[in-house]
Structures are given as C-alpha cells and as structure tokens.
Design a protein around this motif. Structure first.
Motif, mmCIF file in Angstrom:
data_model
loop_
_atom_site.group_PDB
_atom_site.id
_atom_site.type_symbol
_atom_site.label_atom_id
_atom_site.label_comp_id
_atom_site.label_asym_id
_atom_site.label_seq_id
_atom_site.Cartn_x
_atom_site.Cartn_y
_atom_site.Cartn_z
ATOM 1 N N VAL A 78 0.815 -1.216 0.000
ATOM 2 C CA VAL A 78 0.000 0.000 0.000
ATOM 3 C C VAL A 78 0.848 1.265 0.000
ATOM 4 C CG1 VAL A 78 -1.964 -1.117 1.104
ATOM 5 C CG2 VAL A 78 -0.183 -0.072 2.528
ATOM 6 N N LEU A 79 2.133 1.162 -0.286
ATOM 7 C CA LEU A 79 2.966 2.364 -0.357
ATOM 8 C C LEU A 79 2.536 3.192 -1.574
ATOM 9 C CD1 LEU A 79 5.454 3.761 0.969
ATOM 10 C CD2 LEU A 79 6.819 2.701 -0.850
ATOM 11 N N PRO A 80 2.210 4.480 -1.382
ATOM 12 C CA PRO A 80 1.765 5.290 -2.527
ATOM 13 C C PRO A 80 2.921 5.570 -3.477
ATOM 14 C CG PRO A 80 1.970 6.653 -0.553
ATOM 15 C CD PRO A 80 2.193 5.239 -0.116
ATOM 16 N N PRO A 81 2.627 5.909 -4.741
ATOM 17 C CA PRO A 81 3.692 6.304 -5.673
ATOM 18 C C PRO A 81 4.444 7.517 -5.134
ATOM 19 C CG PRO A 81 1.628 5.898 -6.842
ATOM 20 C CD PRO A 81 1.305 5.880 -5.384
ATOM 21 N N LEU A 82 5.763 7.448 -5.173
ATOM 22 C CA LEU A 82 6.587 8.468 -4.540
ATOM 23 C C LEU A 82 6.904 9.610 -5.501
ATOM 24 C CD1 LEU A 82 9.100 6.212 -2.567
ATOM 25 C CD2 LEU A 82 6.884 7.107 -1.841
ATOM 26 N N ARG A 83 7.032 10.794 -4.922
ATOM 27 C CA ARG A 83 7.485 11.973 -5.670
ATOM 28 C C ARG A 83 8.924 12.267 -5.256
ATOM 29 N NH1 ARG A 83 2.233 14.104 -4.205
ATOM 30 N NH2 ARG A 83 3.264 15.341 -2.573
ATOM 31 N N THR A 84 9.833 12.184 -6.200
ATOM 32 C CA THR A 84 11.264 12.306 -5.891
ATOM 33 C C THR A 84 11.949 13.436 -6.649
ATOM 34 O OG1 THR A 84 11.806 10.682 -7.610
ATOM 35 C CG2 THR A 84 11.382 9.843 -5.392
ATOM 36 N N ALA A 85 11.223 14.195 -7.464
ATOM 37 C CA ALA A 85 11.871 15.223 -8.286
ATOM 38 C C ALA A 85 12.505 16.317 -7.432
ATOM 39 C CB ALA A 85 10.865 15.819 -9.264
ATOM 40 N N HIS A 86 11.952 16.605 -6.270
ATOM 41 C CA HIS A 86 12.447 17.705 -5.446
ATOM 42 C C HIS A 86 13.502 17.274 -4.438
ATOM 43 C CE1 HIS A 86 9.471 15.662 -3.035
ATOM 44 N NE2 HIS A 86 9.903 16.294 -1.951
ATOM 45 N N LEU A 87 13.849 15.994 -4.414
ATOM 46 C CA LEU A 87 14.785 15.496 -3.413
ATOM 47 C C LEU A 87 16.219 15.882 -3.755
ATOM 48 C CD1 LEU A 87 13.403 11.892 -2.764
ATOM 49 C CD2 LEU A 87 12.908 13.993 -1.516
ATOM 50 N N LYS A 88 16.993 16.144 -2.710
ATOM 51 C CA LYS A 88 18.409 16.410 -2.892
ATOM 52 C C LYS A 88 19.170 15.091 -3.013
ATOM 53 C CE LYS A 88 18.222 20.750 -0.284
ATOM 54 N NZ LYS A 88 18.759 21.519 0.866
ATOM 55 N N GLU A 89 20.456 15.204 -3.312
ATOM 56 C CA GLU A 89 21.247 14.007 -3.579
ATOM 57 C C GLU A 89 21.313 13.091 -2.355
ATOM 58 O OE1 GLU A 89 23.125 11.376 -5.930
ATOM 59 O OE2 GLU A 89 22.242 13.306 -6.546
ATOM 60 N N ARG A 90 21.486 13.675 -1.176
ATOM 61 C CA ARG A 90 21.559 12.845 0.024
ATOM 62 C C ARG A 90 20.224 12.172 0.330
ATOM 63 N NH1 ARG A 90 21.428 18.152 2.031
ATOM 64 N NH2 ARG A 90 19.736 18.570 3.530
#
Length: 429
Positions: free
Chosen positions: A364-376
């Motif tokens: 049930v993990l929702p689709p993740l949004r990763t575009a705004h994440l930093k490298e770490r």
C-alpha cells in the motif's frame, strides 16, 4: 444594554481626514475643500451612533459521514445581534484558509459547508472563525470564539470482480463449490441410487442408457456450496505519504495526498465488501494494536463493523514487537496490508504461510514523488527501497503472493484467482 462594538480603524481614519479637510477649508476660506471633508465626517458619526452591541456566535455541526467521493458536509449556524450589516466567515482546514465569505445575517442564518477530502479516519471537518461588521463598516465586533468539529471519515469501497480463495473452504453455505457432495453446486458425478438420495435427483436419461429395464436408478450428485474465511490484517504502524521528506520529523503529509494508511483502509474495505457480498466470512486484525481482533462474520452489518474499525485504525505511539504471528482460523485466507518498510509485517506473513495458510501481501505504499529530493535524500531513499525490494522478494520466495494496490489491483487479484482454479473447492468466484 450590551457594550457597543469598537470603531473600525479605517472609518476612524476617514473621519479624521474629513475633519482635517473641514479645518483646512475653514482656515483658508475654501468652501469646496470643506464640502469634501463634510461627507466622511457625517457618515462616520451616523454609523457610529448605529453601532450594534452584543457578541457574534458561530456553531458547526457535521451532517453526515464521508460519501464515496470523499465529501464531508456540515452546517455553520451564525447568530448576530440586531443592526449587524454582515458577518465575515473564514473557513480553515489544516491551518490553511479555504474560503472567506461575507454574508448577510438577520438574527440567525445557517450556511451549508461542503469539504472535499482524500483522507480517511478521524479528522477535523473545518475550523470556522466569524466576526461581525456594523453599518458602513464603521465598527467591527470582537472575533467570535473559533469553532471546529472532528468527524470520522469511513473508507469508501471499490468494485472487485474475481478474487482468490483459500485452499480449503468451510461451512455448508456460500457461493463456492466444496469438495464434499451436497446440493447447489456444480455436477460432481452420476451414481447409483442409494438410501438418502432424493427422487428428484434421478437422471432418467442416464438410467435409460445404463439400465434399460430399470433394474437400477442413477442420480446426479452435486458439490456442496461452501464459504471462504478471509482475515484482513492491517499494519497501522506506518502512515507515510508520497513525499519521502515527510516520513520522519515534524513535517506531515499534505492534506491533498492520500497516505499509505488511507490506501490500506480503502483496499481492506473493498476486499471486505467483495467477499461479504459473495456470502463469505471476513475478519479484521491490526498488527500494531494489542487488542482483540474483529472475528470473522458475514452480512451487511459485518461490513459496517469492518469499515468502522478501519476508520479508527491509526498509529498510536511505538508499536510493540510480536513474538509470533496472531492466530487466525484454520484454512483462512490471510491478506496483509503494509508498506513493508521493515521486517515485522513480512515476518508474520511468512509464518502464516509456513503454517499452511494462503497469504496475500498487499503493498500500500503510494507512488513516490522524488523530483524535489536532494542528492543525500535520493541516496537514503535508494537504501530504503533496496531493503523493501528484498523483503518483497523474500515473500515471493516463501510462496506469499504480492499485490501492488496502485497498479491495477483488480487484474492482479484476478490472476491470483485464476491460478488457484486447478482443483475443486479452490477456484475463483
């Protein structure tokens, strides 16, 4: 008599400017300037004399539970003293202003409130602030005491057609063919007439073909109808949103995002409705809550109990680890709803499978949004994903069937049901 409302700053400033213009006109002998200042002074004085007195009150009542589309409804009742020109109403949700309106109130007025939400479970319907405005906006009341109302949003149910069944069916009623002979199911065989067989079961065509002289009668025997026992197990320890930055720390998921627990509630309610509508028995348990589970039952009231129990399921403090998997009825189908971000849910699923239960793990993990994440952040998320993928792979190796809910769950469940149609009594609906 009630104390009159305080003067509005804007109106007081207008009167002061008008008085200054009157003074300038009188000193300089400019009647045109004096006339410009007379209007705001006269209007301000008249409005001040008409100032209302008394308090403005607001109440909020919820009129119903969440509909299938995620709509919450309520009624805002405003009470204002005589002479009130209007009431300013501000509606907030999750500390954000969603609507600000100016309404005319003659004594008492009731306003409908409609709120859209994608969340389920206990939540605040809205926070409502109200403030009265006098004639000409020359005065304003003290802000009324903010009112709010908490409501319980039940999970809606989706339509599912074909569902997998446990390897063994129980009971003498239901919608599925059992291995035992009985009535109501599909054809089992044709057998010579024996004591206890009913005359209406005689197959005269087979009898005429096998025993033309009617020396022996043949009857058609059917499979008995049986029911499945399904136990839904929700892992309420995690309630994460599509933004990985909200998984830890003070930041909470956005109100417009459905969390993993919202998805788990809807998934469990959909499966419960589908199985119960077919005459099966469904129960509910929570891995994180050390309380008595909801025992398997059938009927419409059981669906209401399950939806109510799902709605109040939420993370409460630090969950204690389990020494062994919770006990479930013999031969039951176990469906586990979890994000599988740790080993606990996967471990109990493997334990149930080793004891002979058919286990379905619903991711049930929702689709993740990763575009705004930093490298770490991306590096940390990659490590979490690797561990999660290893757990799901270990479940598949242990013969636990995995379903990802946000990727066409109906078709995945149909495939699992078709896979189990190899023997009588373990087929699809």
């Amino acid at each position: 008599m009630s104390e009159r409302w305080p003067r509005a700053r804007v109106t007081a400033a207008g009167v002061a400017v008008g008085a200054a213009l009157l003074l300038v006109g009188a000193v300089t002998g400019r009647p045109d300037v004096a006339v410009l200042g007379a209007a705001p002074v006269v209007a301000g004085v008249l409005d001040w004399r008409r100032r209302p007195g008394g308090a403005v009150h607001a109440t909020l009542e919820a009129t119903g539970r969440a509909a299938a589309a995620g709509t919450l409804t309520g009624d805002v009742t405003l009470t204002a003293p005589p002479g009130t020109a209007a009431v300013l109403v501000v509606v907030r949700r999750h500390q954000e202003v969603v609507r600000e309106v100016l309404v005319d109130v003659d004594g008492t007025r009731e306003l409908p409130l409609v709120v859209r939400t994608v969340r389920t479970g206990p939540q605040t319907l809205a926070d409502v602030d109200a403030q009265g405005i006098g004639p000409g906006a020359a005065s304003m009341s003290e802000a009324a005491q903010p009112v709010s109302r908490t409501t319980l949003v039940l999970p809606d149910v989706g339509h599912l057609d074909v569902l997998p069944l446990p390897p063994r069916l129980r009971g003498l009623t239901g919608a599925h063919d059992s291995r035992r002979p009985g009535e109501g199911g599909s054809l089992r065989d044709v057998h010579p007439f024996a004591p206890g067989d009913r005359l209406r079961r005689i197959d005269w065509r087979v009898t005429a073909r096998r025993s033309p002289r009617l020396a022996e009668l043949y009857v058609r025997r059917e499979h008995a109808l049986a029911e499945a026992v399904v136990v839904l197990v929700v892992d309420s320890r995690d309630d994460v949103g599509p933004d990985p930055l909200t998984w830890r720390g003070p930041t909470v998921p956005a109100a417009s995002d459905a969390t993993s627990l919202d998805i788990a509630r809807r998934a469990a309610a959909s499966l419960a409705q589908a199985y119960l509508s077919a005459g099966d028995r469904v129960g509910l348990d929570d891995l994180a809550a050390m309380r008595r589970p909801l025992p398997p039952g059938g009927g419409r009231r059981q669906l209401d109990r399950i939806r109510q129990a799902l709605a109040v399921t939420a993370p409460v403090g630090e969950a204690r680890g389990r020494v062994r998997a919770p006990q479930v009825p013999s031969g039951a189908l176990v469906v586990v709803f979890s994000t599988f971000l740790d080993d606990d849910a996967a471990d109990v699923g493997v334990q149930w499978r080793r004891t002979g239960h058919r286990v379905i793990a619903v991711d049930v993990l929702p689709p993740l949004r990763t575009a705004h994440l930093k490298e770490r952040h991306r590096f940390a998320l990659r490590i979490v994903r690797l561990g999660r993928e290893n757990r799901l792979a270990a479940l598949a190796d242990a013969d636990v069937e995995v379903v990802t809910w946000h990727e066409s769950p109906a078709s995945q469940l149909t495939q699992l049901a078709r896979r189990s149609q190899r023997r009588v009594g373990a087929g699809a609906r």
